[in-house]
Structure formats: structure tokens, C-alpha cells
Design a protein around this motif. Sequence first.
Motif, short mmCIF file in Angstrom:
data_model
loop_
_atom_site.label_atom_id
_atom_site.label_comp_id
_atom_site.label_asym_id
_atom_site.label_seq_id
_atom_site.Cartn_x
_atom_site.Cartn_y
_atom_site.Cartn_z
N LEU A 14 0.82 -1.20 0.00
CA LEU A 14 0.00 0.00 0.00
C LEU A 14 0.86 1.26 0.00
O LEU A 14 0.59 2.22 -0.73
CB LEU A 14 -0.93 -0.01 1.22
N VAL A 15 1.91 1.25 0.81
CA VAL A 15 2.82 2.40 0.86
C VAL A 15 3.48 2.63 -0.49
O VAL A 15 3.56 3.77 -0.97
CB VAL A 15 3.89 2.20 1.96
N GLU A 16 3.95 1.56 -1.12
CA GLU A 16 4.59 1.69 -2.43
C GLU A 16 3.63 2.27 -3.47
O GLU A 16 3.95 3.24 -4.16
CB GLU A 16 5.11 0.33 -2.89
N GLY A 17 2.46 1.66 -3.59
CA GLY A 17 1.51 2.13 -4.60
C GLY A 17 1.03 3.55 -4.35
O GLY A 17 0.82 4.32 -5.29
N ALA A 18 0.87 3.90 -3.09
CA ALA A 18 0.35 5.22 -2.74
C ALA A 18 1.38 6.33 -2.90
O ALA A 18 1.02 7.49 -3.10
CB ALA A 18 -0.17 5.21 -1.31
N THR A 19 2.67 6.00 -2.83
CA THR A 19 3.71 7.04 -2.81
C THR A 19 4.62 7.05 -4.03
O THR A 19 5.40 7.99 -4.19
CB THR A 19 4.58 6.91 -1.55
N GLU A 20 4.55 6.05 -4.90
CA GLU A 20 5.49 5.97 -6.02
C GLU A 20 5.39 7.16 -6.96
O GLU A 20 6.39 7.65 -7.48
CB GLU A 20 5.25 4.67 -6.81
N PHE A 21 4.19 7.68 -7.16
CA PHE A 21 4.00 8.70 -8.19
C PHE A 21 3.68 10.08 -7.65
O PHE A 21 3.44 11.00 -8.43
CB PHE A 21 2.91 8.24 -9.16
N SER A 25 8.46 10.60 -2.07
CA SER A 25 9.49 9.56 -2.02
C SER A 25 8.95 8.22 -1.53
O SER A 25 8.78 8.00 -0.34
CB SER A 25 10.68 9.96 -1.14
N SER A 26 8.70 7.34 -2.48
CA SER A 26 8.25 5.99 -2.13
C SER A 26 9.37 5.22 -1.44
O SER A 26 9.14 4.53 -0.44
CB SER A 26 7.79 5.23 -3.37
N THR A 27 10.60 5.35 -1.95
CA THR A 27 11.73 4.65 -1.34
C THR A 27 11.93 5.11 0.10
O THR A 27 12.14 4.29 1.00
CB THR A 27 13.02 4.91 -2.14
N GLY A 28 11.84 6.41 0.31
CA GLY A 28 11.98 6.92 1.67
C GLY A 28 10.93 6.39 2.61
O GLY A 28 11.22 5.96 3.73
N HIS A 29 9.68 6.38 2.15
CA HIS A 29 8.60 5.87 3.00
C HIS A 29 8.74 4.37 3.25
O HIS A 29 8.46 3.89 4.35
CB HIS A 29 7.24 6.17 2.37
#
Length: 272
Positions: A14-21, A25-29
Motif C-alpha cells: 500500500l505504501v509503495e503504490g500510494a507514494t510511487e507517483f 518519495s516511495s523509497t523513503g517511505h
Amino acid sequence: MDILVIMKAVILGLVEGATEFIPVSSTGHLILVRDWLNWTNERADVFIIFIQLPAILAVVWLYREKVVRVLGTLKERPESRRLVLNLVIGTLPAVIIGLPTDDFVERYLYNPMSVAIALVLGGIAILLIERANHKVKVQYVDNIPLRLAFWVGVVQVLAVLFPGVSRSGATIMGGIALGLSRVAATEFSFFLAIPAMIGATGLKLFEARDLLTVGDIPVFAVGAIVSFVSALVVIKALLAFVSNHTFVGFAWYRIVLGVILVVFYWGAWSPA
């Protein structure tokens, strides 16, 4: 099947999909959430790499008609050839600089404090760019000149070198600063993610192939599904958002979160 690990997979997907775009920063999260979930072994590292792929595939799915049209008209349409060439030109800086520095970055900068600092500095950068007056030179993603595509690719390198900067944030804000419209900058950021992230993810998964077993399939499958679906929702929402809004709210989110994290981890790491 370990239910606790499955739950962690759902959260991280969920974190990846919600923050990638979005420019946070998806990597940071993922680094932060993985640390909070206390899931920091080698398989967790591979999982975090893997779930980036379905998020990128969400872009391919949403833009499937355009992708098919571009690939099918490379000979006939100059716009199709320009877009593909722009993606190649925009990806090269990350490949040239990212590959030699990847091990160093993962060893020394993949930690919560580095992410916290990058969140704050990135938020300040977004505020400065939003407050400047930018003349829109390019309205549509098909019309981006090679020179601007290259410089957006150069800006993308910041996210490669510093976890927490945000690849999407760097490319979108860099595009806006260079004269792209908000929609053109956002769409180019989406398309630029396809070769960059598929290439990086594929390479890292190949290097980590000996770490995985058949028993990992359910966990990875759950994470992939959640990442893909949440990315679909966020991409659609972001395209609607950028037409009439700035990224100032994201900037303040980054700054507030970053400051909280700096205070928290500074206290945790300081000697008693």
C-alpha cells in the motif's frame, strides 16, 4: 503461511503504490515503514524492490492505448519517435551515474536519518519552485524537445543518489521548472518511470535470485496486488489533481514529516 508477514506485505504494498507517483518519495517511505515494522532482513529488501514493478505496470495499464499507439506508429509519427527517444535520453543519466554508485548509496544512505533530511530539503525545493514564475513552453508530453528530456533525466539522478528525494518529485518539479506544463511534466514522469524502474528492479531481482524460495510467492503476490491496485488509484487521482492544484501541500507534508523524523532519530541515536 505467516499472517504477520502477510500483513507487513499488505502495508508495504500500500505504501509503495500510494507514494510511487506523488512527490513524497516511495523509497523513503518504504525505508521508514520497514524500519517501524521491524522487517529488515534480506528477503524484506528484495520484497521492497519487487513491489516497485507492479506499481510501474499500473502506468503501463492505464496508458496501454497510448503505449500501443506509440510503439505501433514509430515509423509514421514523429511524435511517437520523439517520445521514445526522450525516454531513452531521460533514462541515460540515471543509468550512467546510478549503476556505479548503487552499492554506496544502499550501504550508507538507506537509513531513516538520511531519508528525513532529504524529505525536508526536497520539500523546501518544491516550495521554491512553486513560488517562482515559470513560463510554460511545452503543453503536451508528445512535444517535449530532446534537450528538456535530457535535463529532466539529469534531475532524476538526485533521487537515484539520495533516498528520500523522490523520483517523481524530482522529475515533475524539474519538468515544471524547465517549462513543461503540469500535466506534461507529470505524464513524462510516469513514462520515464517505466524504463528506469523496470530496468533497476529487474537487475536487482536478478542479483538477489538466490535469496528467494517457493515459500516467498504468497507474500510477494499479496504485496504485488496491493501495490498495483493502490498505484492505479493514485495515478488517476494525481492526474486530476495537477490540472488545478500546486504541490505546496506535498512540500509541507515532507517538511513536517522530515522534521519529526530528524528529532525522533536524532534523539534515538544520540549518546545518553
